[in-house]
Write a protein that holds these residues in place. Structure first.
Motif, PDB file in Angstrom:
ATOM      1  N   ILE A  51      -7.765  -7.168  -5.185  1.00 21.54           N
ATOM      2  CA  ILE A  51      -8.360  -5.884  -5.571  1.00 21.54           C
ATOM      3  C   ILE A  51      -9.308  -5.403  -4.463  1.00 21.54           C
ATOM      4  CG2 ILE A  51     -10.006  -4.839  -7.197  1.00 21.54           C
ATOM      5  CD1 ILE A  51      -8.631  -6.726  -9.350  1.00 21.54           C
ATOM      6  N   ILE A  85       0.863  -1.187   0.000  1.00 21.01           N
ATOM      7  CA  ILE A  85       0.000   0.000   0.000  1.00 21.01           C
ATOM      8  C   ILE A  85       0.898   1.236   0.000  1.00 21.01           C
ATOM      9  CG2 ILE A  85      -1.827   1.246   1.228  1.00 21.01           C
ATOM     10  CD1 ILE A  85      -2.650  -1.551   0.119  1.00 21.01           C
ATOM     11  N   ARG A 141      -3.781  10.291  -4.227  1.00 24.36           N
ATOM     12  CA  ARG A 141      -4.304   8.946  -4.471  1.00 24.36           C
ATOM     13  C   ARG A 141      -3.405   7.873  -3.848  1.00 24.36           C
ATOM     14  NH1 ARG A 141      -5.834   6.902 -10.614  1.00 24.36           N
ATOM     15  NH2 ARG A 141      -7.533   5.548  -9.939  1.00 24.36           N
ATOM     16  N   THR A 142      -4.015   6.951  -3.110  1.00 24.92           N
ATOM     17  CA  THR A 142      -3.275   5.805  -2.587  1.00 24.92           C
ATOM     18  C   THR A 142      -3.301   4.689  -3.620  1.00 24.92           C
ATOM     19  OG1 THR A 142      -3.775   6.337  -0.285  1.00 24.92           O
ATOM     20  CG2 THR A 142      -3.220   4.047  -0.765  1.00 24.92           C
ATOM     21  N   ARG A 143      -2.121   4.124  -3.895  1.00 31.88           N
ATOM     22  CA  ARG A 143      -2.060   3.028  -4.860  1.00 31.88           C
ATOM     23  C   ARG A 143      -1.669   1.728  -4.168  1.00 31.88           C
ATOM     24  NH1 ARG A 143       1.204   5.220  -9.523  1.00 31.88           N
ATOM     25  NH2 ARG A 143       0.379   7.215  -8.864  1.00 31.88           N
ATOM     26  N   ALA A 180      -6.904   2.131  -1.255  1.00 30.49           N
ATOM     27  CA  ALA A 180      -6.313   2.346  -2.574  1.00 30.49           C
ATOM     28  C   ALA A 180      -7.413   2.510  -3.616  1.00 30.49           C
ATOM     29  CB  ALA A 180      -5.405   1.182  -2.952  1.00 30.49           C
ATOM     30  N   THR A 181      -7.140   3.355  -4.616  1.00 31.38           N
ATOM     31  CA  THR A 181      -8.080   3.502  -5.738  1.00 31.38           C
ATOM     32  C   THR A 181      -7.389   3.164  -7.069  1.00 31.38           C
ATOM     33  OG1 THR A 181      -7.595   5.856  -5.968  1.00 31.38           O
ATOM     34  CG2 THR A 181      -9.439   5.258  -4.538  1.00 31.38           C
ATOM     35  N   LEU A 182      -6.184   2.643  -6.963  1.00 31.86           N
ATOM     36  CA  LEU A 182      -5.440   2.203  -8.151  1.00 31.86           C
ATOM     37  C   LEU A 182      -4.652   0.963  -7.769  1.00 31.86           C
ATOM     38  CD1 LEU A 182      -4.463   3.020 -11.088  1.00 31.86           C
ATOM     39  CD2 LEU A 182      -2.525   4.115  -9.957  1.00 31.86           C
ATOM     40  N   VAL A 183      -4.756  -0.085  -8.586  1.00 31.95           N
ATOM     41  CA  VAL A 183      -3.915  -1.267  -8.407  1.00 31.95           C
ATOM     42  C   VAL A 183      -2.948  -1.304  -9.572  1.00 31.95           C
ATOM     43  CG1 VAL A 183      -3.842  -3.784  -8.211  1.00 31.95           C
ATOM     44  CG2 VAL A 183      -5.765  -2.518  -7.235  1.00 31.95           C
ATOM     45  N   ALA A 198      -7.201  -4.244  -1.561  1.00 32.06           N
ATOM     46  CA  ALA A 198      -6.611  -2.930  -1.859  1.00 32.06           C
ATOM     47  C   ALA A 198      -7.638  -1.831  -1.603  1.00 32.06           C
ATOM     48  CB  ALA A 198      -6.128  -2.889  -3.306  1.00 32.06           C
ATOM     49  N   ARG A 199      -8.890  -2.093  -2.012  1.00 32.09           N
ATOM     50  CA  ARG A 199      -9.967  -1.122  -1.799  1.00 32.09           C
ATOM     51  C   ARG A 199     -10.188  -0.890  -0.306  1.00 32.09           C
ATOM     52  NH1 ARG A 199     -13.760  -3.588  -5.141  1.00 32.09           N
ATOM     53  NH2 ARG A 199     -13.254  -2.365  -6.988  1.00 32.09           N
TER      54      ARG A 199
END
Lengths: 156, 156
Positions: free
Chosen positions: A114, A77, A86-88, A122-125, A117-118
């Motif tokens: 996924i 993360i 944005r957190t990836r 995170a909003t990007l993987v 991650a959410r």
């Protein structure tokens, strides 16, 4: 598929994870089960970092023995300023047991990841895949990933 | 070049970093100086994680005013099991002030970052670059990076 479990790896999983790393066309020359010491040290570093999640996917033994580790990956993360803070989530070292490929386990593992991650904000993987791994590229495209970037590596 | 400084970013640098993010052909539509709140929140998350280093490159003001932030990037140290427990360093959000490009600042910043990655125990530096950034691709190749991987992204 209902009996598959996905959970954080623990120390007892290290050898099984390394077996999956060796069981790979690119990993065969880069990893080895001969001495687990460097893997144990890396595991301790991962375990000490709350933004790292090393994950295993297991299948129970029908005969009642210990469950088999059939897949693994690592999720990182990464908070960042760009794109409005944005957190990836970075995915590394995705491996499915060679005898289990093509049966949908990879999809289950990635969908779980996924969602995880959410949950972590995170909003990007993102991930990179070696240019030689063409079947992996098709797999990630099917999951909705866009191959929009070039992945650069430098050994130092 | 001798008066250039590279150092960890602090809170007072946030607006200058966002200015560099906006000052970018892809970032112009994704970042904004209108409200720094999400950037400040992201900065606090980065600052709380010892494996994240947000870096700025500054140039002193000849008139004696505050130094100008002319470059930035974020370094993430990622322990991992694969490749005999190899630690990797991920570079994200590399930006050089548009008025300063072509003068070698990017090379200085990346060379500093490679050395910093080495100090942190990494033996691999990796990054992805949007397929549209062709001049960046040439830049990374000149630095010795191999474009061996495909970079996949999924917005979630």
């Amino acid at each position: 598929m209902n009996d598959i479990e996905i959970r954080p790896a623990d120390r007892a999983d290290i050898a099984a994870i390394v077996r999956l790393l060796v069981d790979d066309k690119l990993g065969a020359g880069r990893d080895s089960l001969d001495d687990l010491t460097p893997y144990v040290e890396a595991f301790e570093q991962i375990a000490a970092d709350p933004n790292q999640e090393l994950v295993v996917m297991t299948r129970p033994d029908p005969a009642g023995g210990p469950a088999a580790v059939v897949g693994t990956l690592q999720l990182t993360i990464i908070p960042g300023l760009s794109q409005m803070g944005r957190t990836r989530a970075l995915v590394e070292a995705v491996r499915i047991d060679s005898g289990e490929r093509g049966g949908g386990l990879g999809t289950v593992l990635m969908q779980w990841t996924i969602e995880r991650a959410r949950e972590r904000g995170a909003t990007l993987v993102q991930l990179t895949s070696n240019g030689e791994r063409e079947s992996a590229h098709r797999f990630y495209r099917r999951l909705g990933f866009a191959d929009s970037h070039v992945g650069f590596k430098l050994s130092i």
